[in-house]
Scaffold this motif. Structure first.
Motif, PDB file in Angstrom:
ATOM      1  N   LEU A  90     -13.665   2.155   8.137  1.00  0.00           N
ATOM      2  CA  LEU A  90     -14.958   1.420   7.562  1.00  0.00           C
ATOM      3  C   LEU A  90     -15.058   0.922   6.233  1.00  0.00           C
ATOM      4  N   ASP A  91     -14.144   1.697   5.390  1.00  0.00           N
ATOM      5  CA  ASP A  91     -14.135   1.462   3.921  1.00  0.00           C
ATOM      6  C   ASP A  91     -13.225   0.399   3.686  1.00  0.00           C
ATOM      7  N   ASN A  92     -12.297  -0.207   4.729  1.00  0.00           N
ATOM      8  CA  ASN A  92     -11.274  -1.077   4.501  1.00  0.00           C
ATOM      9  C   ASN A  92     -11.768  -2.577   4.582  1.00  0.00           C
ATOM     10  N   GLN A  93     -11.546  -3.189   3.207  1.00  0.00           N
ATOM     11  CA  GLN A  93     -12.037  -4.395   3.152  1.00  0.00           C
ATOM     12  C   GLN A  93     -10.857  -5.627   3.447  1.00  0.00           C
ATOM     13  N   ASN A  94      -9.655  -5.228   3.612  1.00  0.00           N
ATOM     14  CA  ASN A  94      -8.693  -6.161   3.883  1.00  0.00           C
ATOM     15  C   ASN A  94      -8.550  -6.295   5.320  1.00  0.00           C
ATOM     16  N   PHE A  95      -7.915  -7.505   5.587  1.00  0.00           N
ATOM     17  CA  PHE A  95      -7.809  -7.956   6.948  1.00  0.00           C
ATOM     18  C   PHE A  95      -6.941  -7.057   7.397  1.00  0.00           C
ATOM     19  N   ARG A  96      -5.487  -6.700   6.966  1.00  0.00           N
ATOM     20  CA  ARG A  96      -4.905  -5.713   7.325  1.00  0.00           C
ATOM     21  C   ARG A  96      -4.147  -4.680   6.351  1.00  0.00           C
ATOM     22  N   THR A  97      -4.420  -3.338   6.499  1.00  0.00           N
ATOM     23  CA  THR A  97      -3.715  -2.285   5.702  1.00  0.00           C
ATOM     24  C   THR A  97      -2.905  -1.553   6.607  1.00  0.00           C
ATOM     25  N   THR A  98      -1.511  -1.523   6.196  1.00  0.00           N
ATOM     26  CA  THR A  98      -0.636  -0.751   7.035  1.00  0.00           C
ATOM     27  C   THR A  98      -0.421   0.738   6.363  1.00  0.00           C
ATOM     28  N   MET A  99      -1.294   1.669   6.792  1.00  0.00           N
ATOM     29  CA  MET A  99      -1.256   3.055   6.415  1.00  0.00           C
ATOM     30  C   MET A  99      -0.230   4.163   6.542  1.00  0.00           C
ATOM     31  N   TRP A 100       0.298   4.171   7.753  1.00  0.00           N
ATOM     32  CA  TRP A 100       1.333   4.981   8.172  1.00  0.00           C
ATOM     33  C   TRP A 100       2.286   4.387   8.948  1.00  0.00           C
TER      34      TRP A 100
ATOM     35  N   TYR B  50       1.010  -1.256   0.116  1.00  0.00           N
ATOM     36  CA  TYR B  50      -0.073  -0.045  -0.065  1.00  0.00           C
ATOM     37  C   TYR B  50       0.872   0.944   0.009  1.00  0.00           C
ATOM     38  N   ASP B  51       0.482   2.301  -0.641  1.00  0.00           N
ATOM     39  CA  ASP B  51       1.341   3.616  -0.631  1.00  0.00           C
ATOM     40  C   ASP B  51       1.248   4.097   0.998  1.00  0.00           C
ATOM     41  N   ASP B  52       2.141   3.504   1.529  1.00  0.00           N
ATOM     42  CA  ASP B  52       2.290   3.892   3.218  1.00  0.00           C
ATOM     43  C   ASP B  52       2.610   5.497   3.252  1.00  0.00           C
ATOM     44  N   LYS B  53       1.854   6.404   3.765  1.00  0.00           N
ATOM     45  CA  LYS B  53       2.045   7.644   3.996  1.00  0.00           C
ATOM     46  C   LYS B  53       2.925   7.979   5.138  1.00  0.00           C
ATOM     47  N   GLY B  54       3.708   7.086   5.671  1.00  0.00           N
ATOM     48  CA  GLY B  54       4.500   7.485   6.713  1.00  0.00           C
ATOM     49  C   GLY B  54       5.826   8.245   6.419  1.00  0.00           C
ATOM     50  N   LYS B  55       6.413   8.632   7.608  1.00  0.00           N
ATOM     51  CA  LYS B  55       7.361   9.689   7.615  1.00  0.00           C
ATOM     52  C   LYS B  55       7.126  10.924   6.648  1.00  0.00           C
ATOM     53  N   GLN B  56       5.782  11.188   6.694  1.00  0.00           N
ATOM     54  CA  GLN B  56       5.564  12.766   6.030  1.00  0.00           C
ATOM     55  C   GLN B  56       4.145  13.103   6.554  1.00  0.00           C
ATOM     56  N   PRO B  57       3.876  14.353   6.764  1.00  0.00           N
ATOM     57  CA  PRO B  57       2.656  14.919   7.245  1.00  0.00           C
ATOM     58  C   PRO B  57       1.490  14.273   6.704  1.00  0.00           C
ATOM     59  N   TRP B  58       0.553  13.882   7.495  1.00  0.00           N
ATOM     60  CA  TRP B  58      -0.608  13.256   6.706  1.00  0.00           C
ATOM     61  C   TRP B  58      -1.801  13.616   7.719  1.00  0.00           C
ATOM     62  N   VAL B  59      -3.035  14.041   7.105  1.00  0.00           N
ATOM     63  CA  VAL B  59      -4.346  14.219   7.824  1.00  0.00           C
ATOM     64  C   VAL B  59      -5.259  13.213   7.067  1.00  0.00           C
ATOM     65  N   VAL B  60      -5.804  12.439   7.974  1.00  0.00           N
ATOM     66  CA  VAL B  60      -6.693  11.432   7.546  1.00  0.00           C
ATOM     67  C   VAL B  60      -8.151  11.234   8.144  1.00  0.00           C
ATOM     68  N   ASP B  61      -9.277  10.889   7.515  1.00  0.00           N
ATOM     69  CA  ASP B  61     -10.400  10.829   7.951  1.00  0.00           C
ATOM     70  C   ASP B  61     -10.427   9.201   8.473  1.00  0.00           C
ATOM     71  N   ILE B  62      -9.986   9.038   9.660  1.00  0.00           N
ATOM     72  CA  ILE B  62      -9.569   7.589  10.042  1.00  0.00           C
ATOM     73  C   ILE B  62     -10.767   6.506  10.277  1.00  0.00           C
TER      74      ILE B  62
END
Length: 142
Positions: free
Chosen positions: A24-34, A7-19
């Motif tokens: 709720l939209d995630n369909q995967n068992f796990r998605t590492t986002m940041w 996944y295009d991990d947004k880590g190590k950069q500023p990021w604002v997200v509607d968590i």
């Protein structure tokens, strides 16, 4: 076979997200986002009857927040002593101390949607596990 999709991990950069929306939209068992130096955020979808899987994070505290569904949280000092047991549901937060065995099992009739924050990171940046079996087969998981 590649069990850990990226996944295009947004880590190590500023990021604002509607968590809540991402969770709720995630369909995967796990998605590492940041993934940062000392923190990591993943979203998870645990199917009906499924579980995160009994695990321990050595030296890593963990926070989980339930956004949808109902589950059982178990924790304890050893694999065979999960003496802490509590039902969890929407809006509940779970705090897992470092070096504590734990599991969350979906006991509801809809997927258990949650996000989790690890202090420090526990997964390879950008890891995606579409299903629990992918996590179990991923050589980067412990």
């Amino acid at each position: 076979m590649d069990y850990a999709h990226q996944y295009d991990d947004k880590g190590k950069q500023p990021w604002v997200v509607d968590i809540e929306k991402e969770t709720l939209d995630n369909q995967n068992f796990r998605t590492t986002m940041w993934t940062g130096e000392k923190l990591q955020m993943t979203v998870m979808s645990i199917p009906v009857g499924g579980e995160i899987g009994l695990e321990i994070h050595e030296g890593i505290d963990q926070f989980l927040r339930i956004e949808a569904g109902k589950g059982i949280c178990e924790m304890g000092p050893t694999e065979d002593d999960l003496s802490f047991r509590k039902e969890v549901e929407d809006d509940d937060a779970i705090f897992v101390p470092a070096d504590m065995w734990h599991n969350v099992t979906n006991i509801g009739d809809v997927p258990l949607q949650l996000y989790t924050i690890y202090a420090g990171p526990d997964h390879v940046a950008g890891t995606v596990h579409p299903e629990a079996k992918d996590a179990a087969l991923d050589p980067n998981e412990h």
